[in-house]
Design a protein around this motif. Structure first.
Motif, PDB file in Angstrom:
ATOM      1  N   THR A   1       0.166 -14.666   9.561  1.00 13.76           N
ATOM      2  CA  THR A   1       0.814 -15.474  10.597  1.00 13.76           C
ATOM      3  C   THR A   1       1.652 -14.571  11.496  1.00 13.76           C
ATOM      4  O   THR A   1       2.092 -13.493  11.082  1.00 13.76           O
ATOM      5  CB  THR A   1       1.737 -16.542   9.990  1.00 13.76           C
ATOM      6  OG1 THR A   1       2.709 -15.885   9.139  1.00 13.76           O
ATOM      7  CG2 THR A   1       0.953 -17.537   9.161  1.00 13.76           C
ATOM      8  N   LEU A   2       1.891 -15.032  12.721  1.00 16.12           N
ATOM      9  CA  LEU A   2       2.766 -14.300  13.647  1.00 16.12           C
ATOM     10  C   LEU A   2       4.206 -14.730  13.409  1.00 16.12           C
ATOM     11  O   LEU A   2       4.519 -15.918  13.424  1.00 16.12           O
ATOM     12  CB  LEU A   2       2.366 -14.592  15.098  1.00 16.12           C
ATOM     13  CG  LEU A   2       1.345 -13.662  15.743  1.00 16.12           C
ATOM     14  CD1 LEU A   2       1.022 -14.141  17.148  1.00 16.12           C
ATOM     15  CD2 LEU A   2       1.840 -12.215  15.790  1.00 16.12           C
ATOM     16  N   ALA A   3       5.072 -13.753  13.195  1.00 18.78           N
ATOM     17  CA  ALA A   3       6.499 -14.024  12.988  1.00 18.78           C
ATOM     18  C   ALA A   3       7.289 -13.453  14.153  1.00 18.78           C
ATOM     19  O   ALA A   3       6.926 -12.418  14.724  1.00 18.78           O
ATOM     20  CB  ALA A   3       6.972 -13.407  11.683  1.00 18.78           C
TER      21      ALA A   3
ATOM     22  N   LYS B   1      -3.523 -15.813   4.878  1.00 17.72           N
ATOM     23  CA  LYS B   1      -2.113 -16.154   5.027  1.00 17.72           C
ATOM     24  C   LYS B   1      -1.450 -15.394   6.181  1.00 17.72           C
ATOM     25  O   LYS B   1      -0.223 -15.393   6.289  1.00 17.72           O
ATOM     26  CB  LYS B   1      -1.368 -15.839   3.728  1.00 17.72           C
ATOM     27  CG  LYS B   1      -1.631 -16.848   2.612  1.00 17.72           C
ATOM     28  CD  LYS B   1      -1.061 -18.213   2.985  1.00 17.72           C
ATOM     29  CE  LYS B   1      -1.040 -19.185   1.814  1.00 17.72           C
ATOM     30  NZ  LYS B   1      -0.037 -18.853   0.812  1.00 17.72           N
TER      31      LYS B   1
ATOM     32  N   TRP C   1       2.584  -9.490  13.053  1.00 17.68           N
ATOM     33  CA  TRP C   1       1.809 -10.160  12.015  1.00 17.68           C
ATOM     34  C   TRP C   1       2.456  -9.925  10.663  1.00 17.68           C
ATOM     35  O   TRP C   1       2.952  -8.834  10.373  1.00 17.68           O
ATOM     36  CB  TRP C   1       0.366  -9.654  12.010  1.00 17.68           C
ATOM     37  CG  TRP C   1      -0.422 -10.125  13.181  1.00 17.68           C
ATOM     38  CD1 TRP C   1      -0.748  -9.408  14.300  1.00 17.68           C
ATOM     39  CD2 TRP C   1      -0.965 -11.432  13.362  1.00 17.68           C
ATOM     40  NE1 TRP C   1      -1.465 -10.195  15.170  1.00 17.68           N
ATOM     41  CE2 TRP C   1      -1.615 -11.437  14.629  1.00 17.68           C
ATOM     42  CE3 TRP C   1      -0.968 -12.595  12.595  1.00 17.68           C
ATOM     43  CZ2 TRP C   1      -2.255 -12.561  15.130  1.00 17.68           C
ATOM     44  CZ3 TRP C   1      -1.611 -13.720  13.084  1.00 17.68           C
ATOM     45  CH2 TRP C   1      -2.250 -13.695  14.343  1.00 17.68           C
TER      46      TRP C   1
ATOM     47  N   ALA D   1      -9.420 -14.131   9.196  1.00 23.66           N
ATOM     48  CA  ALA D   1      -9.610 -15.561   9.471  1.00 23.66           C
ATOM     49  C   ALA D   1     -11.079 -15.961   9.347  1.00 23.66           C
ATOM     50  O   ALA D   1     -11.395 -17.093   8.981  1.00 23.66           O
ATOM     51  CB  ALA D   1      -9.094 -15.892  10.871  1.00 23.66           C
TER      52      ALA D   1
ATOM     53  N   ARG E   1       7.076 -10.145  18.432  1.00 18.64           N
ATOM     54  CA  ARG E   1       6.310 -10.863  17.405  1.00 18.64           C
ATOM     55  C   ARG E   1       5.429  -9.871  16.650  1.00 18.64           C
ATOM     56  O   ARG E   1       4.907  -8.919  17.237  1.00 18.64           O
ATOM     57  CB  ARG E   1       5.462 -11.963  18.039  1.00 18.64           C
ATOM     58  CG  ARG E   1       6.266 -12.943  18.888  1.00 18.64           C
ATOM     59  CD  ARG E   1       5.404 -14.072  19.425  1.00 18.64           C
ATOM     60  NE  ARG E   1       5.182 -15.092  18.405  1.00 18.64           N
ATOM     61  CZ  ARG E   1       4.249 -16.039  18.492  1.00 18.64           C
ATOM     62  NH1 ARG E   1       3.436 -16.070  19.531  1.00 18.64           N
ATOM     63  NH2 ARG E   1       4.109 -16.948  17.547  1.00 18.64           N
TER      64      ARG E   1
ATOM     65  N   ARG F   1       2.476 -11.687   6.303  1.00 17.70           N
ATOM     66  CA  ARG F   1       1.868 -12.642   5.378  1.00 17.70           C
ATOM     67  C   ARG F   1       2.737 -12.780   4.138  1.00 17.70           C
ATOM     68  O   ARG F   1       3.381 -11.828   3.710  1.00 17.70           O
ATOM     69  CB  ARG F   1       0.427 -12.277   5.012  1.00 17.70           C
ATOM     70  CG  ARG F   1       0.240 -11.134   4.053  1.00 17.70           C
ATOM     71  CD  ARG F   1      -1.236 -10.837   3.777  1.00 17.70           C
ATOM     72  NE  ARG F   1      -1.923 -11.951   3.122  1.00 17.70           N
ATOM     73  CZ  ARG F   1      -1.922 -12.150   1.818  1.00 17.70           C
ATOM     74  NH1 ARG F   1      -1.280 -11.341   1.014  1.00 17.70           N
ATOM     75  NH2 ARG F   1      -2.585 -13.179   1.283  1.00 17.70           N
TER      76      ARG F   1
END
Length: 272
Positions: free
Chosen positions: A235-237, A233, A246, A218, A244, A248
């Motif tokens: 993101t936490l899913a 890119k 990480w 970031a 959860r 991308r």
């Protein structure tokens, strides 16, 4: 985030940093005498035929790995070589930033890598230069080859600029050797840098370490910096079990799905 150093002296140069790298990074400070498979980036970019030979070797390896394939689609080895090469400057920059808060020279003349004897991918990387950028608090800031920058944002700017300069040189050489479009080439360059910063954190083996790698991504890719094609890119899913993790979505496709019995990779841009 500050990163402690074990050796505080004028002798704390880049070689000392490389000696402290986790073994799994496969980073070193020299090209071993007489060890086969090593290629200097500057030599490879100066003789594009070497890139063609590397791609042909990969095509042969894929043909052996997928004997049921009538032919190997040209886009697949072309894309793999693209990503594999860009991984070299991305890895060198990301690992030293994450573990040492230092940025080495990423010029082609300052990097080399070893192509594996079995699977023909870069399995080790050598950082050959001695100059590095660092923070004022770095115990090696008095080193004659150190260039001090004011803060982490400035350090991230140096890393991004040096990586983009190397990627630009590579893309100018490699692009005409493939049918891949310029957007695909720079998308792969963006993926390589974002992934390398993430991997530097994941190497720590804990959620906290991975989070630090995400934070580095970031920092370096806080926005889209053309010709790179996106900001980070990562993101936490939310997983099926409610946990959860990480993840991308890649910017570029590796065309792995064109191989027999293969499907799109996780994070493939085709799945958007």
């Amino acid at each position: 985030m500050s990163h402690p150093h074990t050796l505080a002296s004028r002798e704390n140069g880049l070689r000392a940093s490389l000696s402290r790298m986790p073994e799994d990074t496969r980073l070193r400070a020299d090209v071993p005498e007489g060890e086969p498979g090593w290629v200097r980036c500057g030599d490879l970019l100066g003789e594009p035929a070497g890139l063609v030979r590397w791609r042909e070797r990969l095509t042969g390896w894929l043909a052996e790995t997928y004997p049921q394939a009538a032919t190997i689609p040209e886009r697949t080895p072309a894309s793999w070589i693209l990503s594999w090469y860009l991984h070299v400057p991305a890895l060198a920059g990301a690992m030293l930033l994450h573990h040492e808060r230092r940025v080495p020279s990423l010029a082609p003349s300052a990097l080399a890598f070893r192509i594996g004897a079995d699977r023909p991918h870069p399995d080790s990387v050598a950082v050959l230069g001695e100059t590095f950028h660092c923070l004022p608090t770095d115990p090696g800031s008095a080193h004659p080859r150190a260039v001090v920058v004011p803060d982490e944002r400035a350090l991230a700017t140096v890393l991004r600029g040096r990586y983009v300069a190397h990627a630009s040189r590579f893309i100018d050489v490699y692009g005409p050797l493939t049918r891949l479009g310029r957007r695909q080439l720079w998308a792969a360059a963006t993926d390589a840098l974002d992934n390398a910063l993430w991997s530097a954190g994941r190497l720590g083996g804990t959620p906290e370490a991975e989070g630090a790698g995400v934070a580095d991504a970031a920092l370096v890719l806080e926005a889209r910096f053309p010709p790179l094609t996106s900001s980070s890119k990562l993101t936490l899913a939310t997983c099926a079990d409610g946990s959860r993790e990480w993840t991308r979505i890649r910017e570029a496709c590796c065309f792995n799905y064109l191989l027999p019995a293969e499907s799109e990779c996780g994070g493939c841009p085709r799945s958007r």
